[in-house]
Design a protein around this motif. Sequence first.
Motif, PDB file in Angstrom:
ATOM      1  N   HIS A  28       0.900  -1.108  -0.028  1.00 10.91           N
ATOM      2  CA  HIS A  28      -0.014  -0.086  -0.026  1.00 10.91           C
ATOM      3  C   HIS A  28       0.872   1.552  -0.183  1.00 10.91           C
ATOM      4  O   HIS A  28       1.721   1.428   0.890  1.00 10.91           O
ATOM      5  N   ARG A  84      -0.403   4.104  -0.736  1.00 14.45           N
ATOM      6  CA  ARG A  84      -1.101   5.518  -0.653  1.00 14.45           C
ATOM      7  C   ARG A  84      -1.061   6.672  -1.302  1.00 14.45           C
ATOM      8  O   ARG A  84      -0.675   6.243  -2.741  1.00 14.45           O
ATOM      9  N   ASN A 125      -6.641   0.376  -3.061  1.00  9.08           N
ATOM     10  CA  ASN A 125      -7.620   0.843  -2.025  1.00  9.08           C
ATOM     11  C   ASN A 125      -7.597   2.239  -1.723  1.00  9.08           C
ATOM     12  O   ASN A 125      -7.258   2.608  -0.500  1.00  9.08           O
ATOM     13  N   THR A 183     -11.786  -4.651   4.842  1.00  9.05           N
ATOM     14  CA  THR A 183     -10.692  -3.959   5.431  1.00  9.05           C
ATOM     15  C   THR A 183     -10.722  -2.239   5.134  1.00  9.05           C
ATOM     16  O   THR A 183     -11.619  -2.125   4.668  1.00  9.05           O
ATOM     17  N   THR A 184      -9.642  -1.568   5.269  1.00  6.07           N
ATOM     18  CA  THR A 184      -9.523  -0.382   4.950  1.00  6.07           C
ATOM     19  C   THR A 184      -9.970  -0.079   3.557  1.00  6.07           C
ATOM     20  O   THR A 184      -9.552  -0.154   2.611  1.00  6.07           O
ATOM     21  N   LEU A 201      -5.227  -6.401   9.151  1.00  5.59           N
ATOM     22  CA  LEU A 201      -6.255  -7.301   8.722  1.00  5.59           C
ATOM     23  C   LEU A 201      -5.808  -7.971   7.394  1.00  5.59           C
ATOM     24  O   LEU A 201      -4.939  -7.386   6.637  1.00  5.59           O
ATOM     25  N   ASP A 216       2.215  -6.681   2.507  1.00 11.35           N
ATOM     26  CA  ASP A 216       1.260  -5.872   2.925  1.00 11.35           C
ATOM     27  C   ASP A 216       1.418  -4.818   3.722  1.00 11.35           C
ATOM     28  O   ASP A 216       0.887  -4.357   4.802  1.00 11.35           O
ATOM     29  N   HIS A 260      -0.195   4.162   8.134  1.00 12.04           N
ATOM     30  CA  HIS A 260      -1.445   4.752   8.670  1.00 12.04           C
ATOM     31  C   HIS A 260      -0.595   5.866   9.358  1.00 12.04           C
ATOM     32  O   HIS A 260       0.235   5.632  10.139  1.00 12.04           O
TER      33      HIS A 260
END
Length: 345
Positions: free
Chosen positions: A15, A17, A41, A106-107, A219, A247, A251
């Motif tokens: 991720h 972001r 995501n 999940t998020t 998660l 993964d 955050h």
Amino acid sequence: MEELEIIKPDDWHVHFRDNDILKVVVPETTKHFARAIVMPNLTPPILNGKQAIEYKERIIKIIPKTHNFEPLMTIYLTENTNKSELYDSYQEGHVFAAKLYPAGATTNSDSGVRDIKKIMPVLEKMAKVGMPLLIHGEVTHKEIDIFDREKVFIDQNLDFICKELPELKITLEHITTKEATEYVDEGNENLFASITPHHLALNRNSIFVGGIRPHNYCLPILKREKHRKALIKVATNGNRKFFLGTDTAPHLKGDKENACGCAGVFNASYCISILAQIFENYKCLQNLEKFTSINGAQHYGIPINNEKILIKKEKNPILFKKSLSVGCSEIVVFNPEFPVFWKVA
Ligand code: NCD
Ligand code: ZN
């Protein structure tokens, strides 16, 4: 063994972001990895080829000039995904795979899939053209215990997909249970799984040592020790069906240390060091390269990397930086809290 050279690793699940976080986390991955599959995501999610291309351009701008790195882009499947558009972006090489999030798993997964049957035509098309399907394998029904969600997903959904479409190339991502290791190991030829460093390092006690530990909350959630042992077994013995997907899921600290804290462990910074330590602890350092650099590329049918990296064992445990600054906030760096002696040179 004090020194180990391995083929440069790939991370099959990250991720990155966007915006300020993107700028800070991308170099942490690109310093050790040659390629990574980038999760879609975002808010809003990456739903089509155009958005994937734009996101890829934003990522490429941030990769340090000295790092040789290729981001592999994904599309977030919804019940409205258009199969010919998906096919086109795959065929044109803009998109590497499609990601299935059960809605609410999940998020940022609100726009995920509620009814797998609705996306079967898309999955059929993917199977036909060889496009990989990445799965967040957890059901989301409120009545199913959070620790059982992966197993129930396998029984209720994955088994159905595998039987309907045995030729579909599937990665069951970030697996966490003994049942998942067995289902994948014994299952379809085209079914593989990724495993994270934190699920190899920790069991579910680590969420609650002496108080609640938001930085170990992710998660799928950490599981019992017997499940961690099962993951260790398939990862460290070089089993071709299992490979690294970190993964890594940054955050901001305030979003983790919160009355309703976000799920995700940011592990990019010391991932390879931690894995080398785990593989050494289980006397399987000779299989590290299969897990980090070979099995995944073979599953996805792409060449393994040419470059190599050198990992050296230090006299003393390496000191982990605690966090990365993002503006006036920070992202806490995963620390497994056992001594790690291996350093990427
Ligand atoms: C991920 C995130 O924060 O995007 N969180 C996590 O705990 N792994 C989402 C995901 O991969 O499930
Ligand atoms: Zn993830």
